[in-house]
Design a protein around this motif. Structure first.
Motif, PDB file in Angstrom:
ATOM      1  N   SER A  34       0.866  -1.175   0.000  1.00 49.21           N
ATOM      2  CA  SER A  34       0.000   0.000   0.000  1.00 49.21           C
ATOM      3  C   SER A  34       0.899   1.221   0.000  1.00 49.21           C
ATOM      4  O   SER A  34       2.071   1.153   0.399  1.00 49.21           O
ATOM      5  N   LEU A  35       0.372   2.342  -0.445  1.00 55.65           N
ATOM      6  CA  LEU A  35       1.159   3.569  -0.459  1.00 55.65           C
ATOM      7  C   LEU A  35       1.532   3.996   0.960  1.00 55.65           C
ATOM      8  O   LEU A  35       2.607   4.556   1.192  1.00 55.65           O
ATOM      9  N   ARG A  36       0.647   3.737   1.910  1.00 61.18           N
ATOM     10  CA  ARG A  36       0.938   4.088   3.294  1.00 61.18           C
ATOM     11  C   ARG A  36       2.108   3.262   3.825  1.00 61.18           C
ATOM     12  O   ARG A  36       3.051   3.804   4.416  1.00 61.18           O
ATOM     13  N   LYS A  37       2.052   1.933   3.617  1.00 63.56           N
ATOM     14  CA  LYS A  37       3.139   1.074   4.072  1.00 63.56           C
ATOM     15  C   LYS A  37       4.443   1.417   3.357  1.00 63.56           C
ATOM     16  O   LYS A  37       5.526   1.365   3.952  1.00 63.56           O
ATOM     17  N   LEU A  38       4.324   1.749   2.093  1.00 65.01           N
ATOM     18  CA  LEU A  38       5.507   2.102   1.318  1.00 65.01           C
ATOM     19  C   LEU A  38       6.168   3.355   1.873  1.00 65.01           C
ATOM     20  O   LEU A  38       7.396   3.414   2.010  1.00 65.01           O
ATOM     21  N   ALA A  39       5.358   4.358   2.201  1.00 64.73           N
ATOM     22  CA  ALA A  39       5.907   5.593   2.765  1.00 64.73           C
ATOM     23  C   ALA A  39       6.642   5.302   4.076  1.00 64.73           C
ATOM     24  O   ALA A  39       7.735   5.831   4.318  1.00 64.73           O
ATOM     25  N   ASP A  40       6.051   4.433   4.895  1.00 59.53           N
ATOM     26  CA  ASP A  40       6.701   4.072   6.156  1.00 59.53           C
ATOM     27  C   ASP A  40       8.017   3.344   5.900  1.00 59.53           C
ATOM     28  O   ASP A  40       9.013   3.573   6.598  1.00 59.53           O
ATOM     29  N   ARG A  41       8.013   2.461   4.903  1.00 60.74           N
ATOM     30  CA  ARG A  41       9.234   1.699   4.587  1.00 60.74           C
ATOM     31  C   ARG A  41      10.358   2.616   4.126  1.00 60.74           C
ATOM     32  O   ARG A  41      11.512   2.451   4.529  1.00 60.74           O
ATOM     33  N   VAL A  42      10.017   3.577   3.283  1.00 61.70           N
ATOM     34  CA  VAL A  42      11.031   4.471   2.725  1.00 61.70           C
ATOM     35  C   VAL A  42      11.433   5.549   3.718  1.00 61.70           C
ATOM     36  O   VAL A  42      12.541   6.085   3.669  1.00 61.70           O
ATOM     37  N   GLY A  43      10.521   5.878   4.647  1.00 57.77           N
ATOM     38  CA  GLY A  43      10.837   6.881   5.647  1.00 57.77           C
ATOM     39  C   GLY A  43      10.479   8.288   5.245  1.00 57.77           C
ATOM     40  O   GLY A  43      11.190   9.246   5.559  1.00 57.77           O
ATOM     41  N   VAL A  44       9.351   8.414   4.514  1.00 61.45           N
ATOM     42  CA  VAL A  44       8.878   9.748   4.120  1.00 61.45           C
ATOM     43  C   VAL A  44       7.451   9.914   4.637  1.00 61.45           C
ATOM     44  O   VAL A  44       6.843   8.970   5.155  1.00 61.45           O
ATOM     45  N   SER A  45       6.911  11.107   4.487  1.00 54.83           N
ATOM     46  CA  SER A  45       5.545  11.340   4.938  1.00 54.83           C
ATOM     47  C   SER A  45       4.585  10.485   4.119  1.00 54.83           C
ATOM     48  O   SER A  45       4.879  10.106   2.979  1.00 54.83           O
ATOM     49  N   ARG A  46       3.433  10.188   4.677  1.00 56.30           N
ATOM     50  CA  ARG A  46       2.473   9.319   3.984  1.00 56.30           C
ATOM     51  C   ARG A  46       1.820   9.979   2.782  1.00 56.30           C
ATOM     52  O   ARG A  46       1.158   9.319   1.987  1.00 56.30           O
ATOM     53  N   THR A  47       2.003  11.264   2.636  1.00 55.14           N
ATOM     54  CA  THR A  47       1.476  11.953   1.440  1.00 55.14           C
ATOM     55  C   THR A  47       2.514  12.047   0.330  1.00 55.14           C
ATOM     56  O   THR A  47       2.157  12.287  -0.822  1.00 55.14           O
ATOM     57  N   ALA A  48       3.797  11.827   0.665  1.00 50.70           N
ATOM     58  CA  ALA A  48       4.863  11.997  -0.320  1.00 50.70           C
ATOM     59  C   ALA A  48       4.709  11.104  -1.552  1.00 50.70           C
ATOM     60  O   ALA A  48       4.914  11.575  -2.679  1.00 50.70           O
ATOM     61  N   PRO A  49       4.338   9.811  -1.410  1.00 50.89           N
ATOM     62  CA  PRO A  49       4.199   8.976  -2.605  1.00 50.89           C
ATOM     63  C   PRO A  49       3.154   9.486  -3.603  1.00 50.89           C
ATOM     64  O   PRO A  49       3.271   9.244  -4.809  1.00 50.89           O
ATOM     65  N   TYR A  50       2.160  10.206  -3.099  1.00 45.80           N
ATOM     66  CA  TYR A  50       1.100  10.696  -3.984  1.00 45.80           C
ATOM     67  C   TYR A  50       1.575  11.820  -4.902  1.00 45.80           C
ATOM     68  O   TYR A  50       0.882  12.174  -5.853  1.00 45.80           O
ATOM     69  N   HIS A  51       2.745  12.361  -4.638  1.00 50.55           N
ATOM     70  CA  HIS A  51       3.330  13.339  -5.565  1.00 50.55           C
ATOM     71  C   HIS A  51       3.786  12.651  -6.849  1.00 50.55           C
ATOM     72  O   HIS A  51       3.972  13.305  -7.883  1.00 50.55           O
ATOM     73  N   HIS A  52       3.952  11.321  -6.788  1.00 49.75           N
ATOM     74  CA  HIS A  52       4.484  10.569  -7.927  1.00 49.75           C
ATOM     75  C   HIS A  52       3.502   9.538  -8.469  1.00 49.75           C
ATOM     76  O   HIS A  52       3.582   9.181  -9.649  1.00 49.75           O
TER      77      HIS A  52
END
Length: 204
Positions: A34-52
């Motif tokens: 999920s995008l949320r889990k991915l953000a946690d894995r990478v160490g960025v805010s949970r909204t950051a993946p939605y920029h891409h």
């Protein structure tokens, strides 16, 4: 500031997300991503993946596109070995395909499975990589026919479909556990190659 966030500011977050997501689906399957889990894995805010990526489907398509690029690069490496006989290159190509699929089964499922294609949800970016990938298979089939490796009397498109379909079928049988002993992969590939294009015996 950690290294990952530093990469984000340098514009590399998209690739970092794709690489991390690829590892996640290999570990947990597509359902575990999920995008949320991915953000946690990478160490960025949970909204950051939605920029891409607009949503999970866009992310999955980007991962699949990366998978096609990686396989295309590997195939080009094999086929560019012009110092090797065509039959040897064909054997290495077939072995490389099966090993790529079975080394990254979840990625392979994403590239060729129903998650994206059955739902007709492929992005234009994915189509731009996936469609030429099969066209490349047709092109190299024509090349192998011209070199006398494959029958020149057969239609190149149909021959490419059948040979690729056979490789895909072997890969799926191993991935799905039907052929549980993966140590036999090379033997099966060798049998396929010798069946499709028997090696030319040298004259004595």
């Amino acid at each position: 500031m950690n290294q990952t966030k530093s990469k984000y500011h340098h514009g590399d977050l998209r690739q970092s997300l794709i690489e991390a997501a690829s590892r996640m689906i290999n570990e947990e399957g597509i359902e575990g991503l999920s995008l949320r889990k991915l953000a946690d894995r990478v160490g960025v805010s949970r909204t950051a993946p939605y920029h891409h990526f607009a949503d999970k489907n866009a992310l999955l398509c980007a991962i699949a596109a990366e998978g096609f690029r990686r396989w295309h690069n590997e195939a080009q490496r094999i086929l560019s070995q012009t110092d090797l006989p065509p039959h040897t290159r064909y054997r290495q190509f077939a072995q490389g395909y099966i090993h790529y699929a079975t080394r990254y089964p979840e990625l392979y499922d994403l590239m060729f499975g129903r998650t994206i294609w059955k739902q007709a949800s492929a992005t234009e970016d994915l189509k731009a990589v996936a469609y030429p990938s099969f066209q490349h298979q047709v092109d190299i089939t024509r090349q192998w026919q011209a070199e006398g490796l494959l029958p020149n009397s057969l239609d190149s498109l149909r021959l490419a479909q059948v040979t690729w379909g056979t490789l895909h079928g072997l890969a799926r049988l191993v991935i799905d556990g039907i052929y549980a002993d993966s140590s036999h992969i090379d033997e099966m590939v060798d049998t396929l190659v010798d069946l499709v294009c028997p090696p030319v015996k040298s004259l004595r």
